[in-house]
Each structure stands twice: as C-alpha cells, then as structure tokens.
Design a protein around this motif. Structure first.
Motif, PDB file in Angstrom:
ATOM      1  N   LEU A  53       0.820  -1.216   0.000  1.00  0.00           N
ATOM      2  CA  LEU A  53       0.000   0.000   0.000  1.00  0.00           C
ATOM      3  C   LEU A  53       0.854   1.268   0.000  1.00  0.00           C
ATOM      4  O   LEU A  53       0.308   2.373   0.019  1.00  0.00           O
ATOM      5  N   ILE A  94      -6.405  11.769  11.489  1.00  0.00           N
ATOM      6  CA  ILE A  94      -7.638  11.151  11.007  1.00  0.00           C
ATOM      7  C   ILE A  94      -8.535  12.184  10.338  1.00  0.00           C
ATOM      8  O   ILE A  94      -9.143  11.929   9.297  1.00  0.00           O
ATOM      9  N   ASN A 103      -6.456  13.811   6.904  1.00  0.00           N
ATOM     10  CA  ASN A 103      -5.879  12.996   5.833  1.00  0.00           C
ATOM     11  C   ASN A 103      -6.741  11.759   5.600  1.00  0.00           C
ATOM     12  O   ASN A 103      -6.432  10.666   6.077  1.00  0.00           O
ATOM     13  N   ARG A 104      -7.824  11.937   4.850  1.00  0.00           N
ATOM     14  CA  ARG A 104      -8.744  10.827   4.607  1.00  0.00           C
ATOM     15  C   ARG A 104      -8.107   9.733   3.755  1.00  0.00           C
ATOM     16  O   ARG A 104      -8.399   8.551   3.929  1.00  0.00           O
ATOM     17  N   SER A 105      -7.241  10.131   2.808  1.00  0.00           N
ATOM     18  CA  SER A 105      -6.607   9.132   1.940  1.00  0.00           C
ATOM     19  C   SER A 105      -5.680   8.227   2.742  1.00  0.00           C
ATOM     20  O   SER A 105      -5.610   7.021   2.509  1.00  0.00           O
ATOM     21  N   LEU A 123      -6.045   7.529   5.937  1.00  0.00           N
ATOM     22  CA  LEU A 123      -6.923   6.674   6.735  1.00  0.00           C
ATOM     23  C   LEU A 123      -7.480   5.538   5.892  1.00  0.00           C
ATOM     24  O   LEU A 123      -7.559   4.394   6.365  1.00  0.00           O
ATOM     25  N   ALA A 124      -7.833   5.841   4.643  1.00  0.00           N
ATOM     26  CA  ALA A 124      -8.360   4.796   3.757  1.00  0.00           C
ATOM     27  C   ALA A 124      -7.318   3.706   3.521  1.00  0.00           C
ATOM     28  O   ALA A 124      -7.640   2.505   3.490  1.00  0.00           O
ATOM     29  N   GLY A 125      -6.061   4.115   3.370  1.00  0.00           N
ATOM     30  CA  GLY A 125      -4.999   3.142   3.182  1.00  0.00           C
ATOM     31  C   GLY A 125      -4.798   2.267   4.403  1.00  0.00           C
ATOM     32  O   GLY A 125      -4.590   1.050   4.288  1.00  0.00           O
ATOM     33  N   VAL A 139      -7.102   1.563   6.697  1.00  0.00           N
ATOM     34  CA  VAL A 139      -8.271   0.676   6.799  1.00  0.00           C
ATOM     35  C   VAL A 139      -8.110  -0.515   5.862  1.00  0.00           C
ATOM     36  O   VAL A 139      -8.345  -1.666   6.251  1.00  0.00           O
ATOM     37  N   ALA A 140      -7.689  -0.246   4.623  1.00  0.00           N
ATOM     38  CA  ALA A 140      -7.493  -1.332   3.654  1.00  0.00           C
ATOM     39  C   ALA A 140      -6.430  -2.310   4.150  1.00  0.00           C
ATOM     40  O   ALA A 140      -6.587  -3.540   4.057  1.00  0.00           O
ATOM     41  N   VAL A 199      -7.486   1.318  14.279  1.00  0.00           N
ATOM     42  CA  VAL A 199      -8.400   0.835  13.233  1.00  0.00           C
ATOM     43  C   VAL A 199      -8.585  -0.673  13.347  1.00  0.00           C
ATOM     44  O   VAL A 199      -9.699  -1.196  13.199  1.00  0.00           O
TER      45      VAL A 199
END
Length: 300
Positions: free
Chosen positions: A84, A209, A212-214, A216-218, A220-221, A280
């Motif tokens: 990632l 958090i 920087n949503r991107s 956080l998305a990484g 979570v993935a 997370v």
C-alpha cells in the motif's frame, strides 16, 4: 445485568464509542501518559484468570502450529504496508501489530466458537513471554527509514506485559481459592483498560484522522487485509488438526492485541501515528471475530 456483563457483552460498542470520543475530543489523549500503567493493569488482570494446570494438558504440536502462524504475522504486516506504499511510521505500526500477542479476549472468543480454549490461552502466554525478544527483533529487521530504539520497547514489554503476566499467574498458583473468588471481575477490568487506551490513542491521532482521509483509507485497507490474512494463516497451519484446534488457531493468529500494540507504540516513544493501525484494527477485529465466533458456534 451486572456491571461486568455490561462491559464485556458490549465491548465492541464501548470501543467504537471510545474511538469516536477520542477523535471528537483530542484532549482525551492525556490518558496516554499513563499507558504503561494501563497496559500493566490490562495484562495483569486478565492473567489472573490463568492457571498453571491449563498449560500442562496442551500438546506441544498444537502450540507450535499457532506459533508458526504467529511469527509470519509481522512479515505479512510489513508486506501489506509495503504493497500500500504506506510511510515508514505506519509500517512500524503494522509490524508491531503483527508481532504482538493474540488479543486478550481470544480465549473468550474461542470458547464461544466451540474451540480449544486452553490451547488459545497457552498460546497467549507463550507469545507474551516470547515477545520480549521477538518484537524488537522483527521491528529492527523489517522496518527501515525510521530509527527504532530497541531498549525502550524491551523495557515496556518487561514492565507492562511479561512482568504482570508472570506475577498474576504466580499469584493464582499461590492463592488459587482467594484469587478465583473474583474471576468474574478480571475480564471486565482488562476490557475497561482496553477502552481507555484505545480512546486515548485515537485522540492522539485525531488530527491525522481528520485531515488525511486518503491516509486513513490506506490504513483501513491494510488492516482489513492483515486481519483476513491472519485468519487464513491460522487455518492453513492447522487444517489437518481437529475442529477445536483449528478454531483456536484461526482466532489466535488472526486476532492481534491492538490495545497492547497501541500502548506499546506510545509508551516506547515511537511516532504517534504508528499507533493508528492498532486503533483501526481494534474496530475491525471486534466485528470480524464476533462474526466468526457466532458462525463457528452455529456450525458446531
């Protein structure tokens, strides 16, 4: 319903509320100043439920299979973070998460799922004692780009994990009747410490958090992938064993002690953002493990 039942039965809800409060009120991060004490109480209280007799009946082979799965987890965690393209700081967080002990509630989930509870308990203790050498070694080996001081990590593991665990087991062996009088309370005390530390760590990461949503998305993935891979590895190493052993292996390898990981990152002085994967993971793991326990219970 008693207070202990309220805490234990609704632990996933308390964790969600704690994370939400931490993000909404960053000042909650003040609790991380007591991370070492919180971690010691968390480990010590749940360890008071463990007796030496539980360990004497477990086949060495079964424990070895879980340990085989356990040592692959930090490698998988580093691989997920690398795939990632996460920062070195977040990679530290993933590696610590992969290297820590199974989640403290793993024996409870194993019991609910119809698995070998004694086996999952034994694996928890063995990995806890072995973590003193294992965690610093894998972090040094797998993480690059950020200097990682090994001495503070070892100190925290000895003071807040191994020490309380061994003292608690020794106390139960010395005064089994007196200690067992309060068996119903120990898991609730440990769960309360989990809620405290995860809320504090979420607060410490609130700015990241929110902004920087991107990122956080990484995270979570990566967390979802690591959790799923852990369950798969647990099944792979135990697929020839009986059903109770398979269940204990799946849960012991797939469930990582996110609260220990988060507290260890903060207490050892590692970058705060390195605790974000643990926050997370706590939310994801509570949902998936409860689902697995229910599914195994229904298919028994």
């Amino acid at each position: 319903m008693s207070v202990t039942d309220l805490i234990e039965d609704y632990l996933p809800l308390w964790i969600l509320l704690s994370v939400g409060l931490g993000i909404a009120v960053p000042s909650v991060a003040v609790v991380t100043r007591a991370s070492t004490v919180i971690l010691a109480v968390m480990i010590g209280s749940i360890s008071l439920t463990l007796s030496i007799e539980q360990f004497s009946r477990i086949p060495v082979r079964a424990v070895g299979l879980i340990l085989l799965g356990h040592v692959t987890m930090p490698v998988l965690a580093a691989g997920v973070a690398g795939a990632l393209e996460l920062s070195p700081e977040l990679t530290i967080g993933f590696v610590v998460l992969g290297a820590v002990t199974p989640e403290l509630v793993t024996p409870v989930m194993t019991e609910l799922a119809g698995g070998d509870t004694a086996l999952s308990t034994t694996a928890l203790v063995v990995t806890g004692v072995g973590s003193v050498g294992f965690i610093p070694a894998v972090i040094t080996r797998l993480v690059g780009g950020v200097p990682v001081p090994a001495t503070p990590i070892v100190e925290q593991l000895l003071v807040a994990v191994v020490g309380p665990m061994l003292i608690a087991i020794g106390l139960r062996a010395w005064q089994p009747d007196r200690v067992s009088e309060y068996d119903a309370c120990y898991p609730a005390i440990s769960a309360t410490m989990v809620v405290l530390i995860i809320g504090g760590v979420a607060a410490a990461n609130a700015a990241v958090i929110r902004s920087n949503r991107s990122l956080l998305a990484g995270v979570v993935a990566g967390v979802v992938a690591l959790n799923g891979l852990g369950y798969a590895v647990g099944l792979l190493v135990s697929h020839r064993e009986d059903r109770p052993t398979r269940i204990a292996s799946i849960l012991s390898v797939g469930m990582r002690d996110f609260a220990v990981a988060a507290a260890l990152v903060i207490a050892a002085g590692l970058p705060t953002v390195a605790s974000l994967p643990a926050v997370v993971f706590g939310v994801v793991e509570m949902v998936t493990s409860a689902g697995l326990a229910r599914w195994f219970g229904r298919t028994d």
